[in-house]
Design an enzyme around this catalytic site. Structure first.
Site, mmCIF file in Angstrom:
data_model
loop_
_atom_site.group_PDB
_atom_site.id
_atom_site.type_symbol
_atom_site.label_atom_id
_atom_site.label_comp_id
_atom_site.label_asym_id
_atom_site.label_seq_id
_atom_site.Cartn_x
_atom_site.Cartn_y
_atom_site.Cartn_z
ATOM 1 N N GLY A 215 -1.769 -2.320 4.197
ATOM 2 C CA GLY A 215 -0.471 -2.288 3.538
ATOM 3 C C GLY A 215 0.628 -2.821 4.441
ATOM 4 C CB SER A 216 4.235 -2.064 4.491
ATOM 5 O OG SER A 216 4.468 -2.433 3.152
ATOM 6 C CB THR A 217 0.880 -0.673 8.998
ATOM 7 O OG1 THR A 217 -0.405 -0.931 8.432
ATOM 8 C CG2 THR A 217 1.350 0.712 8.580
#
Length: 485
Positions: A215-217
Site C-alpha cells: 500500500g502507501s508505505t
C-alpha cells in the site's frame, strides 16, 4: 600331507583377505550409504542422547531440554514459546527443525565441526560435542512490546537497528508453542495436525514468510525514485498531478481519500498520501528507475537469509504504464514482507545505505567461547544520501502533522509512513493496515530503530481502517521499548 596343509592355509588366508576387503568396502566405501539409510536410527538416538544447546535473547536462554527417559531422550522445551516462535521455530523428534532451530542445527546439536578442537577425532570416535549456543540480536523489551501490541489480531512486526541491520524484534500473530511438537507421543501428532489445519495459520511466520501489498508505505520507494531521477527537485513545488488520475492507456481513474491532491507538492502528497500524485510520479520516473530503486531497497532479492530463508519481496518489472502507476502506490503485483518494509524505513534512517538484516549475533560453545560472529554488511544503496535527508524530512512531517501522529514519541524525532492496502477479489478483503517508521532519541547521533507493522484484521469498520490508526500505536510501543533501553 604337507601339500594339503599348505593349500588349506592358503585358502584360509584368501578367505581372510576377502573378509578384510569386504569389511573395508562396508566401512569405507559404503559407510555413507549405511549412515544415511532411513532405517539407521543410531544417529537419531545419538542426536537426542544429550541436551540441545540454547538460543539466547538478551543473555537469557529462551529454550531448554527435558529428560524424557525415552529412547529419544532429551526433548526441546521453550520459555515464552509463542513470543519467540517466529524466531526459534521448533525442534521435533518427529517433524525435524525449522527457522533458527534448523538454520543453526549443527551448533545446537553439537555436530558442527567448529565446536571441537579435534573434529577428526570426533569422527573416528563417533563422539559428539555438547550443544553450542546461539546468541540472537533480539531486544527482549521490543519483542514483548510488538507481541503485546498485536494481541489477538493477525499481523506481524519487524524491527531493525538501521546502522547495523541487527534485528531487534520479529513477531507474528497468531503464534503457537513449539514445545507442543517436542517428543514422539500421539499428542505431538495431534498438535501437528491441529496447527497445520488451523484457518489462521499460527505456524506461518508472517514477518518473513508472508508477503502483502504494501500500500502507501511503498510511496517511500516511489518518492526516492522520483527524487533520485530528478523528476522532483523541489519538495514544495506543484507536481502537475490531476485528480482524478486516468491510468495510462485505460479508462480507469484513480482517486484519493483526501482533498487537495490536485497538483499537490511532494511534501503535501507524502504527508496525506495522495494516490494520484505517486501514481503519476512512478510513471514519469519510468519502469527502469522504479525497478532499480526497488532493488536497491532489497526487492526481488531471492537470496536473503537471516540466517533462515526470507520470502522475496517483489516489484514486477514486466508492467505497462497503467500497471506501473498502480505498482508505484504499492498495489497491483507489488508484494513485501514486513521485514522488507522495515528495511525501507531503515534505509531512510541510515542515509540511503541498506544494511543486511541478521538475527544471530554470534554462536558459542556450551561454555561461552565464540565459534563464529556475524559481521555487519551493506546490502546495497537504495538512494543518494541527499535524497535520504529529504525523505527523513518528509517522514518526520507525517508524524508531526500528517497521518502518523499516533507514532509520535516525546523526546525523540520520529519519521513514519502509514498505508492501507487493498486486496482480495475486487478489493473485497479487509484492508491491511501498515505503518513503517524510524526513531532517534533527541540526545542521540543516529536513529536507534526502524519498524514495520502490518495488521491483517484491524478491529474497525472497513472505512475506518488505517495504518495511522491501527498500526502506528504498535510501532510507537516498539520504538519506545528500544529508546528506553
Amino acid at each position: 600331507m604337507t601339500r594339503y596343509i599348505r593349500h588349506a592355509a592358503a585358502f584360509c588366508a584368501l578367505l581372510l583377505l576377502a573378509l578384510l576387503v569386504n569389511a573395508t568396502r562396508v566401512q569405507l566405501v559404503q559407510a555413507r550409504t549405511y549412515d544415511e539409510n532411513p532405517a539407521n536410527r543410531r544417529h537419531t538416538i545419538a542426536r537426542y542422547g544429550q541436551p540441545r544447546g540454547d538460543i539466547l535473547v538478551g543473555g537469557r536462554a529462551v529454550t531448554g531440554s527435558r529428560d524424557s527417559g525415552e529412547q529419544f531422550r532429551y526433548e526441546r522445551t521453550y520459555k515464552n514459546g509463542p513470543l519467540y516462535a517466529p524466531v526459534t521455530g521448533f525442534a521435533s523428534q518427529v517433524y525435524g527443525t525449522s527457522l533458527l532451530e534448523g538454520a543453526a542445527d549443527g551448533v545446537l546439536a553439537g555436530t558442527d565441526p567448529a565446536l571441537s578442537l579435534l573434529p577428526l577425532w570426533n569422527d573416528l570416535a563417533r563422539a559428539r560435542d555438547p550443544g553450542g549456543r546461539v546468541v540472537t540480536t533480539l531486544d527482549a523489551a521490543a519483542q514483548q512490546a510488538a507481541y503485546a501490541g498485536l494481541g489477538a489480531r493477525r499481523g506481524a512486526v519487524a524491527a531493525l537497528e538501521p546502522s547495523t541491520g541487527r534485528i531487534l524484534a520479529l513477531v507474528s500473530t497468531p503464534s503457537y508453542d513449539p514445545g507442543e511438537l517436542s517428543g514422539t507421543g500421539s499428542a505431538v501428532a495431534g498438535a501437528w495436525a491441529r496447527l497445520n489445519g488451523a484457518a489462521d495459520k499460527p505456524m506461518l511466520n508472517r514477518a518473513v514468510r508472508q508477503t502483502y501489498p504494501p500500500g502507501s508505505t511503498f510511496k517511500v520507494v516511489t518518492a526516492a525514485a522520483a527524487l533520485d531521477s530528478g523528476v522532483v527537485r523541489d519538495l514544495d513545488a506543484p507536481t502537475d498531478s490531476p485528480d482524478p488520475y486516468r491510468l495510462p492507456g485505460s479508462s480507469a481513474r484513480l482517486t484519493n481519500e483526501v482533498e487537495g491532491c490536485a497538483d499537490a507538492s511532494l511534501r503535501y502528497a507524502f504527508q496525506w498520501s495522495c494516490n494520484t500524485v505517486f501514481a503519476g510520479l512512478g510513471v514519469e520516473a519510468g519502469r527502469d528507475a522504479m525497478r532499480t530503486t526497488a532493488a536497491g531497497f532489497g526487492f526481488n532479492d531471492r537470496k536473503l537469509g537471516i540466517p533462515f530463508r526470507v520470502s522475496p519481496s517483489t516489484f514486477d518489472t514486466r508492467v505497462d504504464k497503467a500497471q506501473l502507476a498502480l505498482s508505484s502506490i504499492g498495489q497491483y503485483n507489488t508484494r513485501a514482507t514486513p521485514l522488507q518494509m522495515a528495511m525501507v524505513a531503515a534505509a531512510v534512517a541510515n542515509y540511503g545505505s541498506v544494511r543486511t538484516p541478521h538475527l544471530v549475533e554470534r554462536t558459542t560453545t556450551d561454555d561461552g567461547d565464540t565459534v563464529s560472529a556475524t559481521g555487519q554488511h551493506t546490502l546495497g544503496r537504495a538512494m543518494n544520501p541527499s535524497t535520504a535527508v529529504r525523505l527523513r524530512e518528509l517522514m518526520t512531517d507525517v508524524v508531526e502533522k500528517g497521518t502518523g501522529t499516533n507514532a509520535a514519541i516525546p523526546g525523540a524525532t520520529v519519521g513514519g509512513k502509514s498505508g492501507t492496502a487493498q486486496h482480495g477479489v475486487h478489493n473485497s478483503g479487509t484492508p491491511y493496515a501498515w505503518f513503517i517508521s524510524w526513531a532517534q532519541d533527541d540526545d542521540s547521533m543516529e536513529p536507534a530503530v526502524a519498524v514495520a507493522v502490518v495488521v491483517e484484521d484491524a478491529a474497525a469498520d472497513r472505512g475506518d481502517i488505517s495504518g495511522g490508526g491501527d498500526a502506528a500505536p504498535i510501532a510507537r510501543a516498539v520504538m519506545e521499548a528500544v529508546l528506553d533501553r
